[in-house]
Design a protein around this motif. Structure first.
Motif, PDB file in Angstrom:
ATOM      1  N   ASP A  32       0.925  -1.138  -0.042  1.00  0.00           N
ATOM      2  CA  ASP A  32       0.341   0.164   0.061  1.00  0.00           C
ATOM      3  C   ASP A  32       0.518   1.592   0.042  1.00  0.00           C
ATOM      4  O   ASP A  32       0.491   2.124  -0.853  1.00  0.00           O
ATOM      5  N   SER A  49       0.869   4.119  -3.311  1.00  0.00           N
ATOM      6  CA  SER A  49       0.479   5.717  -2.997  1.00  0.00           C
ATOM      7  C   SER A  49       1.608   6.682  -2.810  1.00  0.00           C
ATOM      8  O   SER A  49       1.192   7.326  -3.627  1.00  0.00           O
ATOM      9  N   THR A 108      -5.638   3.392   0.409  1.00  0.00           N
ATOM     10  CA  THR A 108      -4.528   2.567   1.351  1.00  0.00           C
ATOM     11  C   THR A 108      -5.730   1.374   1.617  1.00  0.00           C
ATOM     12  O   THR A 108      -6.752   1.352   1.065  1.00  0.00           O
TER      13      THR A 108
END
Length: 88
Positions: free
Chosen positions: A17, A21, A28
């Motif tokens: 994640d 990101s 998320t």
């Protein structure tokens, strides 16, 4: 110390994640959401419980290849990466 696969996969999902990101601006808990959807689909298809677990574990790891792409993704907009992936 006993190895706990669920904790390991949860930690790996969190790490992925963070990479997603930073590189793609993704939201998320993407891996966990994909795992949940995969589990539900496996259950609806009548898979054995062990197979549903395996499916969820693999779903958490489905973006693992992104960690090796790094700078290549940063130098191209997401749209061009998708176009290159699906149109070539």
């Amino acid at each position: 110390m006993k190895f706990n696969l669920n904790r390991f996969l949860g930690g790996l999902s969190l790490a992925l994640d963070c990479v997603e990101s930073e590189l793609l601006g993704a939201t998320t808990q993407h891996g966990l959401r994909v795992a949940y959807i995969s589990m539900r689909m496996g259950q609806l298809l009548g898979l054995a419980e062990r197979d549903v677990f395996d499916l969820a574990a693999l779903a958490v790891l489905h973006d693992n290849g992104l960690t090796g792409l790094g700078a290549g993704l940063q130098s191209h907009p997401a749209e061009s990466c998708l176009a290159d992936t699906f149109l070539t």
